[in-house]
Write an enzyme that holds these catalytic residues in place. Structure first.
Site, PDB file in Angstrom:
ATOM      1  N   LYS A 169       0.866  -1.180   0.000  1.00 25.52           N
ATOM      2  CA  LYS A 169       0.000   0.000   0.000  1.00 25.52           C
ATOM      3  C   LYS A 169       0.907   1.235   0.000  1.00 25.52           C
ATOM      4  CE  LYS A 169      -4.037  -2.144   0.690  1.00 25.52           C
ATOM      5  NZ  LYS A 169      -5.260  -1.975  -0.122  1.00 25.52           N
ATOM      6  N   ASP A 194      -0.708  -0.352  -4.354  1.00 29.21           N
ATOM      7  CA  ASP A 194      -2.119   0.035  -4.276  1.00 29.21           C
ATOM      8  C   ASP A 194      -2.202   1.366  -3.539  1.00 29.21           C
ATOM      9  OD1 ASP A 194      -4.836   0.264  -4.087  1.00 29.21           O
ATOM     10  OD2 ASP A 194      -5.166  -1.605  -2.982  1.00 29.21           O
ATOM     11  N   GLU A 219      -2.399   0.051  -8.661  1.00 28.21           N
ATOM     12  CA  GLU A 219      -3.819  -0.094  -8.362  1.00 28.21           C
ATOM     13  C   GLU A 219      -4.412   1.217  -7.840  1.00 28.21           C
ATOM     14  OE1 GLU A 219      -4.562  -3.502  -5.901  1.00 28.21           O
ATOM     15  OE2 GLU A 219      -6.678  -3.029  -5.670  1.00 28.21           O
ATOM     16  N   ASP A 244      -9.829  -0.526  -9.014  1.00 31.11           N
ATOM     17  CA  ASP A 244     -10.440  -1.304  -7.929  1.00 31.11           C
ATOM     18  C   ASP A 244     -11.678  -0.551  -7.435  1.00 31.11           C
ATOM     19  OD1 ASP A 244     -11.094  -2.526  -5.568  1.00 31.11           O
ATOM     20  OD2 ASP A 244      -9.178  -2.250  -4.571  1.00 31.11           O
ATOM     21  N   LYS A 268     -14.324  -7.408  -7.027  1.00 35.04           N
ATOM     22  CA  LYS A 268     -14.656  -7.817  -5.662  1.00 35.04           C
ATOM     23  C   LYS A 268     -16.137  -8.191  -5.596  1.00 35.04           C
ATOM     24  CE  LYS A 268     -11.090  -5.114  -3.362  1.00 35.04           C
ATOM     25  NZ  LYS A 268     -10.766  -3.871  -2.664  1.00 35.04           N
TER      26      LYS A 268
HETATM   27 MG    MG Z   1      -7.254  -2.043  -3.765  1.00 32.97          MG
END
Ligand code: MG
Length: 375
Positions: A169, A194, A219, A244, A268
């Site tokens: 991240k 991300d 991402e 995402d 997702k």
């Molecule tokens: Mg993500």
């Protein structure tokens, strides 16, 4: 099939370590488990299906919370389902897909419907979803760490455990230097970042620097609604952008495809509102040659396992964010637990539905609230 009862179990399991991203953190994992019952094929026989609605507490990761999901299930979905309890699994899925909002609640209930359907006809979920049983590669996701040494330790640990790629991240001020340090220590590993929507187009320089570091993908660099800005950024980068947060419904996915805002999609199930819509998202991406992978919110075992069944579809071609049960949580409510092999794959157990069993003793141990509805 005819649903005879619907039970809700709100469970709460501690995280090993806080789940921390650019917008906040949480240390307890909440989920609402949905247990559906129907009559089996023989007289007096009951069949049970399980689903999981799995928003994170605190509203920093999604607008939906455990409270809003619980209320929507109790006050609307349970009542509407049992007002018309005799429908096919596909009819239930279509009904849910047409209800606006609360994707987690709908995904949980739909998961239970498909599981019930699979239990009734003794088929594995992947077969119903149109997949082909195969081991699913698993990638490790590492949250924002307090120090660079902590981050490097985590990367080392997850590489040792065999994960197929590492995702770190990033947030403004904690980006290029982290990736450079990981590259310096670990060389040419499969690596991605991300940003969880933490940047603006004016930060393009950060991404131009990241573009030189051989990442598999970047991402969600920009805001959820910044679909055309993502197209602009993607046109300046060789590294694929993976969307995402922006890829949360079929309409936005078609816009992303049309504008060229991403070259990869993270799908997702919880955010799409169920397996059925997530499957359609996969098909839409496949039709235009955009590969995808299965993300997680992250979820407990039931939703993770059902997502993995979906990830057997052919266009899920990058490692999933679904990790071993023990990665984030002190415990899980399925048996066996989800495990990642030494070479980084998750193999689905045989058997009807998701293949994993729900552990009733653990459900009652971690339950903080329950409700029951009968037809
Ligand atoms: Mg993500």
């Amino acid at each position: 099939m005819r649903i005879s009862s619907l039970r809700l179990h709100w469970v709460r399991i501690p995280f090993h370590e806080p789940f921390r991203i650019s917008s906040g953190e949480v240390s307890l994992k909440d989920a609402v488990l949905i247990e559906l019952q129907a009559d089996g094929r023989r007289a007096g026989e009951k069949v049970t299906g399980w689903g999981e609605a799995s928003p994170m507490a605190g509203a920093f990761y999604s607008a939906e919370t455990p409270e809003s999901t619980w209320d929507f299930l109790c006050k609307r979905l349970a009542l509407e389902m049992l007002a018309q309890p005799e429908r096919s699994a596909e009819e239930f899925a279509v009904w849910l897909a047409e209800i606006p909002g609360e994707p987690f609640a709908k995904a949980g209930l739909e998961g239970a419907v498909w599981d019930l359907h699979c239990q009734k006809i003794s088929k594995p979920l992947w077969a119903i979803l149109g997949g082909r049983k195969r081991p699913i590669p698993s990638g490790a996701a590492i949250g924002l760490m307090a120090t660079l040494e902590d981050l490097l330790d985590r990367v080392e640990k997850f590489l040792r455990l065999g994960y197929r790629r590492i995702k770190i991240k990033i947030a403004p001020g904690h980006d290029v230097a982290l990736v450079r340090a990981v590259r310096q220590r670990f060389g040419d590993i499969p690596l991605m970042v991300d940003a969880n929507a933490a940047y603006h187009l004016k930060d393009a320089l950060v991404f131009e620097e990241l573009d030189r570091l051989g990442l598999m993908m970047i991402e969600q660099p920009l805001a959820r609604d910044a679909i055309s800005e993502h197209a602009e950024l993607q046109s300046r980068l060789r590294t694929p952008i993976c969307l995402d947060e922006s890829a949360d419904n079929l309409k936005s996915i078609s816009e992303i495809i049309q504008l060229g805002s991403a070259r990869i999609l993270n799908i997702k199930v919880q955010r799409m509102g169920g397996l059925w819509l997530a499957g359609q998202a996969h098909d839409a991406a496949k039709a235009v040659g955009i590969p995808c992978w299965l993300g997680t919110m992250p979820e407990l075992g039931i939703a993770s396992a059902q997502g993995l069944h979906l990830a057997t579809l052919p266009n899920f071609s990058f490692p999933s964010d679904v990790e071993a049960s023990s990665r984030w949580y002190a415990d899980d409510i399925i048996t066996p637990l989800i495990e990642v092999s030494k070479d980084g794959y998750i193999s689905l157990p045989d058997g009807p539905g998701m293949g994993y069993q729900v552990d009733a003793a653990k459900v009652s141990r971690y339950r903080i609230r329950q409700a029951e509805f009968c037809a």
